[in-house]
Design an enzyme around this catalytic site. Sequence first.
Site, PDB file in Angstrom:
ATOM      1  CB  SER A  46      -0.907   0.026   1.230  1.00 33.77           C
ATOM      2  OG  SER A  46      -1.654  -1.145   1.303  1.00 33.77           O
TER       3      SER A  46
HETATM    4  N1  SAH Z   1       0.369  -5.234   4.224  1.00 31.87           N
HETATM    5  C1  SAH Z   1       0.978  -5.611   2.989  1.00 31.87           C
HETATM    6  C2  SAH Z   1       0.041  -5.380   1.805  1.00 31.87           C
HETATM    7  C3  SAH Z   1      -0.197  -6.676   1.085  1.00 31.87           C
HETATM    8  S1  SAH Z   1      -1.413  -6.716  -0.127  1.00 31.87           S
HETATM    9  C4  SAH Z   1       2.280  -4.887   2.813  1.00 31.87           C
HETATM   10  O1  SAH Z   1       2.584  -4.042   3.625  1.00 31.87           O
HETATM   11  O2  SAH Z   1       2.994  -5.194   1.876  1.00 31.87           O
HETATM   12  C5  SAH Z   1      -2.570  -7.828   0.573  1.00 31.87           C
HETATM   13  C6  SAH Z   1      -2.117  -9.216   0.820  1.00 31.87           C
HETATM   14  O3  SAH Z   1      -3.224  -9.909   1.359  1.00 31.87           O
HETATM   15  C7  SAH Z   1      -1.683  -9.985  -0.401  1.00 31.87           C
HETATM   16  O4  SAH Z   1      -0.371 -10.411  -0.238  1.00 31.87           O
HETATM   17  C8  SAH Z   1      -2.656 -11.166  -0.461  1.00 31.87           C
HETATM   18  O5  SAH Z   1      -2.057 -12.369  -0.886  1.00 31.87           O
HETATM   19  C9  SAH Z   1      -3.111 -11.249   0.968  1.00 31.87           C
HETATM   20  N2  SAH Z   1      -4.389 -11.938   1.225  1.00 31.87           N
HETATM   21  C10 SAH Z   1      -5.537 -11.880   0.536  1.00 31.87           C
HETATM   22  N3  SAH Z   1      -6.477 -12.651   1.118  1.00 31.87           N
HETATM   23  C11 SAH Z   1      -5.894 -13.216   2.215  1.00 31.87           C
HETATM   24  C12 SAH Z   1      -6.359 -14.091   3.226  1.00 31.87           C
HETATM   25  N4  SAH Z   1      -7.597 -14.577   3.246  1.00 31.87           N
HETATM   26  N5  SAH Z   1      -5.508 -14.443   4.183  1.00 31.87           N
HETATM   27  C13 SAH Z   1      -4.240 -13.974   4.204  1.00 31.87           C
HETATM   28  N6  SAH Z   1      -3.762 -13.138   3.263  1.00 31.87           N
HETATM   29  C14 SAH Z   1      -4.568 -12.755   2.288  1.00 31.87           C
END
Ligand code: SAH
Length: 661
Positions: free
Chosen positions: A61
């Site tokens: 993000s």
């Molecule tokens: N907080 C992260 C942003 C990652 S984007 C950062 O700082 O980089 C969101 C992430 O959520 C993705 O990697 C995706 O694979 C994950 N995601 C989506 N659904 C999920 C679920 N049910 N459980 C765990 N992770 C999930």
Amino acid sequence: MNLESARQDMLDRQLAGRGLRDPAVLEAMRRVPREAFVPAALRASAYDDTALPIGEGQTLSQPWIVALMIEAAGIRPGDRVLEIGTGSGYAAAVAAALATRVDTVERRPALAARARATLERLGCGNVRVHVGDGTLGWPDGAPYDVILAAAGGPDVPAPWRAQLAQGGRLVMPVGMTRRRQRLVRLVRDGDEYDEQNLGQVRFVPLIGRHGWSDRDEAPARARCDAPPMSLPQCIARAAEPLPAPDAADFGAHFDRYAGRRLVLVGEATHGSAEFYRARAAITRRLIEAHGCRIVAIEGDWPDVATLDRYVRGKLPTAAAATPFTRFPTWMWRNADMADFLGWLRRYNRGRPEHEQAGLYGLDMYSLAASITAVLDYLERVDPAAAAVARERYGCLSPWQEDPADYGRAALDEAFRRCEQAVLAQLRNLLDKRIAYAAREGGASYLDAAQNARLVAAAERYYRAMYHGATESWNLRDTHMADTLQHVLEAHGADARATVWAHNSHVGDARATESGERDRLSLGQLCRERFGAGQVLIVGMGTHAGTVAAASRWGGSMEIKQVLPSRPDSYGRLMHDSALPRFALDLRDGAHPALRERLAPPRLERYIGVIYRPESELHSHYLDVSLPAQYDVLLWFDHTRAVTALPARESGEGADTFPSGL
Ligand code: SAH
């Protein structure tokens, strides 16, 4: 710029500059080296004001969003934090700089492994990275003081609510669609969760048991009862081909729905002939074969009242203006509408009034004409009351010609009196119902009462317009639903109505992205007030062709080319079924597999009286869930513009609308 100064710049401009004040959050954002979490090729952009790709289609993000979520969560020393969606591990590291312990869950093992290595290298000893479906939370570490989600789901997963400590804060993007959400903050208080909206955001989808299903990973369930079938193939199988709307048996297709109190028929544009013909054909059938006597349309009450007199073979009232002479004239002043009016007039001829079918206007852009109509009525039934009414409506008279300016002026306290005056006038008229109706009959009374209601609603509408589009939209659709209800009541307990309005009004707003923004709709209100089983909502759509529309509000009518529907829209699925004209039953139980496959939101096109192909995606497409929005979809793959009829002040000659009006 080196990374050190880029980071300082991010703190000053993107965070503090946008009002982020919490010194602890700013300090945490300063301490965590964002460049360690992004792919090597993007290091130089690590502090840019944007989200960054981190592989596997996922994103890190934007710094501002990370900081905003962490600030909203109010993380304090001693807190236990659960983060869903580890991704790169960056947000977890920032949270860990403030909290005592962070559990973070990632569903993609490769991302989790990489994040774990990065966090270890940076010495973040208080973060545990877990692999799994984060929509189940992480029960081993519960309860949590803070739960943060970096992916957007349709709702707050129940396990998260349960795993939140008393007084705990949960921050997540919630959205009806996979691509757009609003950021919400929940604070737990006993079994209550106080909810606050933090604004529109775009996150990747939350995929799991309590989130979105993974369309790409679960095609096995996607069947329409044969070997692997594409969605267009499923549509072609479920669709019922229709004859042309002018064919005698078109209307008969709708016999099966005739038991419903309300049949709402939508349209995807305000200027395609096929839509007008189809709803006229449906309505003719409901009138002739099923006793429907009310046709309520998205036109202003007083204009439609004049059409109603025409179809009942009466002359216009003395005070009535020529109907539908203001923008957008083609919406009702067109050849197909004239045909329908002619048919209805012939149908009614020779029938007693209570067996005739009439027309009623649901819309409310007729402040001036409605005031005139109320005054005119009172002059006839109660001249003394007319003088009082004239006085009361006087406060609106400076704005009659340009009511949109009223909103700005109405911010002034003096206008409170105006609101009270129009409401007092309405109450007065309603109180005298029995006496007045005895003098001139129920139909005239209904007409006057609806005009007085319209003036009161319009006064509020124009005031609300100044405050925001949602509030005024909701007032308008509520007025439409109220009007429909009053008309039904005036026709007795078993009265039934057919309603003609745009898809955006008849569709259930709860199934659309606009419902997400707290907009409601006529169709939704009808389902809520009359019960979904009493209401049939028919949407109509088209792939391409021509349409009558303007380029801006108040502009002149043009015949425009409708662009082919976008590849990511429902329209394209319908088009790819290769059927030119069909009905698709979307009701629960009709075609379960198809319904399930159509349910995940996609784009749907809305063309009103304005069409701007050059900004089509932005101006005309919304994310919706089609089977929740309509009971039946009527598809006309190719459509043509309506033929507008000239607005004449006096009516001689066969081409006037309809002759005499
Ligand atoms: N907080 C992260 C942003 C990652 S984007 C950062 O700082 O980089 C969101 C992430 O959520 C993705 O990697 C995706 O694979 C994950 N995601 C989506 N659904 C999920 C679920 N049910 N459980 C765990 N992770 C999930």
